[in-house]
Design a protein around this motif. Structure first.
Motif, mmCIF file in Angstrom:
data_model
loop_
_atom_site.group_PDB
_atom_site.id
_atom_site.type_symbol
_atom_site.label_atom_id
_atom_site.label_comp_id
_atom_site.label_asym_id
_atom_site.label_seq_id
_atom_site.Cartn_x
_atom_site.Cartn_y
_atom_site.Cartn_z
ATOM 1 N N THR A 36 0.845 -1.190 0.000
ATOM 2 C CA THR A 36 0.000 0.000 0.000
ATOM 3 C C THR A 36 0.889 1.252 0.000
ATOM 4 O O THR A 36 1.921 1.285 0.661
ATOM 5 N N THR A 37 0.480 2.268 -0.746
ATOM 6 C CA THR A 37 1.187 3.549 -0.725
ATOM 7 C C THR A 37 0.798 4.293 0.551
ATOM 8 O O THR A 37 -0.387 4.520 0.794
ATOM 9 N N VAL A 38 1.786 4.654 1.366
ATOM 10 C CA VAL A 38 1.507 5.205 2.693
ATOM 11 C C VAL A 38 2.133 6.583 2.871
ATOM 12 O O VAL A 38 3.318 6.778 2.580
ATOM 13 N N ILE A 39 1.302 7.513 3.359
ATOM 14 C CA ILE A 39 1.802 8.816 3.802
ATOM 15 C C ILE A 39 1.429 8.971 5.270
ATOM 16 O O ILE A 39 0.261 8.857 5.642
ATOM 17 N N VAL A 40 2.433 9.219 6.092
ATOM 18 C CA VAL A 40 2.200 9.422 7.524
ATOM 19 C C VAL A 40 2.051 10.914 7.793
ATOM 20 O O VAL A 40 2.849 11.724 7.301
ATOM 21 N N HIS A 41 1.031 11.274 8.554
ATOM 22 C CA HIS A 41 0.898 12.659 8.994
ATOM 23 C C HIS A 41 1.552 12.786 10.362
ATOM 24 O O HIS A 41 1.131 12.150 11.331
ATOM 25 N N ALA A 42 2.621 13.588 10.416
ATOM 26 C CA ALA A 42 3.336 13.826 11.671
ATOM 27 C C ALA A 42 3.063 15.249 12.143
ATOM 28 O O ALA A 42 2.985 16.172 11.327
ATOM 29 N N ARG A 43 2.904 15.424 13.445
ATOM 30 C CA ARG A 43 2.666 16.768 13.979
ATOM 31 C C ARG A 43 3.937 17.613 13.926
ATOM 32 O O ARG A 43 3.878 18.823 13.748
ATOM 33 N N ARG A 44 5.089 16.962 14.085
ATOM 34 C CA ARG A 44 6.361 17.697 14.153
ATOM 35 C C ARG A 44 7.154 17.520 12.862
ATOM 36 O O ARG A 44 7.344 16.406 12.370
ATOM 37 N N SER A 45 7.631 18.640 12.333
ATOM 38 C CA SER A 45 8.338 18.613 11.047
ATOM 39 C C SER A 45 9.625 17.796 11.119
ATOM 40 O O SER A 45 10.017 17.157 10.132
#
Length: 337
Positions: free
Chosen positions: A30-39
């Motif tokens: 699966t193509t995955v993008i993680v949303h992180a709060r910290r850059s």
């Protein structure tokens, strides 16, 4: 979802279980993008393929990327996979909701009950987003993140009222080391996952007090009885609680030193206060936050949950540690069933 491209999943957020879930999905193709709060976390994932805050020693798949932009993460996503503290779900989801696509399936990894409302995560998701229940799924099972990051074998239940949606997500997260099963019993999966955290606090306390393996087995068994009573009163199939999201998750969380809730309980059993234990516990301990909400649900459904009641009283400093241990053994004898 197009037949000509892999499934796309946006994983919110980059915590312990979120990172493990993202790795599973990426390993499954699966193509995955993680949303992180910290850059700095997003940058580390993108450039070094590691999450320095949780698993600095584990290489993540190079296909896995990260961003701090929720709109970018959710663009064309087939799945929004939510792994955030249950008590911050409502506020966070309200911010992200405008970016959720009309066909995106929302998958909850959360194992807590919302304080104040007594709502399960799937109920909060439906309320905040307006998404139909057929597009809301739950993934739950004995899934200790550290073991999954090490590629050790695990399994879980994917529950969704729409069986076809459950099967699609099953395919999106099926790897050589992670085996998902499907179910339509969302209530059973969520309640098994929530109640087991409170029981894990109890077994952790017993461990901290050196009460022995018999005591742990007693708490696990009677804790399962509590989970079954409440879940079935709420409309669940009792068989679900005999599965991965019920007894499977309960055993792993109550017996493993990797379990946050068991560890929290163990500190309490060694004489630390709730405040002291919270201070040394870096990650969210859902059982501490959810115990009273679960107890309120039990009262609303006229269900007896003595272990949950004792743990809630201890957490709110209404009884002492010794009183809690004594209360667990001073219940009046009765038939097992």
């Amino acid at each position: 979802m197009s037949q000509h491209r892999p499934a796309r999943a946006a994983v919110f957020s980059a915590g312990s279980w979120g990172t493990a879930a993202a790795k599973i999905l990426a390993d499954a193709g699966t193509t995955v993008i993680v949303h992180a709060r910290r850059s700095e976390i997003a940058d580390a994932i993108n450039h070094h393929h590691r999450n320095p805050s949780y698993f600095p020693d584990v290489d993540l798949p190079t296909s896995l990327t990260a961003t701090t932009d929720p709109a970018a993460a959710l663009k064309d996503a087939d799945y929004l996979v939510l792994s955030i503290p249950a008590q911050s779900l409502r506020a966070s989801l309200a911010t992200w909701s405008p970016h959720i696509g009309p066909d995106t399936v929302i998958v909850s990894l959360m194992k807590g009950i919302e304080q104040g409302t007594g709502k399960r995560a799937s109920e909060v998701i439906a309320e905040v987003t307006g998404v139909n229940a057929n597009r809301i799924a739950v993934l739950s099972g004995p899934n200790l993140a550290r073991e999954i990051m090490d590629g050790q074998p695990a399994a879980a239940t994917v529950a969704c009222p729409d069986e076809a949606a459950a099967r699609r997500f099953q395919a999106a997260c099926h790897t050589s080391y992670f085996r998902p099963y499907t179910s339509t019993d969302v209530i059973g999966c969520e309640m098994g996952g929530a109640v087991k955290n409170v029981i894990a606090l109890a077994t952790g306390i017993a461990h901290g007090m050196n009460l022995g393996h018999n005591a742990a087995a007693m708490l696990i068994t009677r804790g399962l009885a509590e989970a079954i009573r409440l879940a079935t009163a709420m409309g669940a199939d009792p068989a679900t609680l005999a599965g991965l999201s019920g007894i499977g998750d309960l055993v792993a969380t109550c017996t493993s030193p990797l379990s946050r809730n068991r560890t929290f309980g163990s500190h309490l059993g060694q004489g630390m206060t709730v405040e002291e234990t919270t201070a040394v516990t870096r990650q969210t301990t859902e059982g501490v936050k959810s115990a009273e909400a679960i107890l309120n649900l039990a009262r609303a459904h006229d269900v007896e949950m003595p272990i949950t009641q004792i743990i809630s009283a201890l957490l709110h400093e209404k009884i002492s540690l010794d009183e809690a241990a004594a209360a667990l053994m001073q219940r009046p004898p009765k038939p097992e069933r």
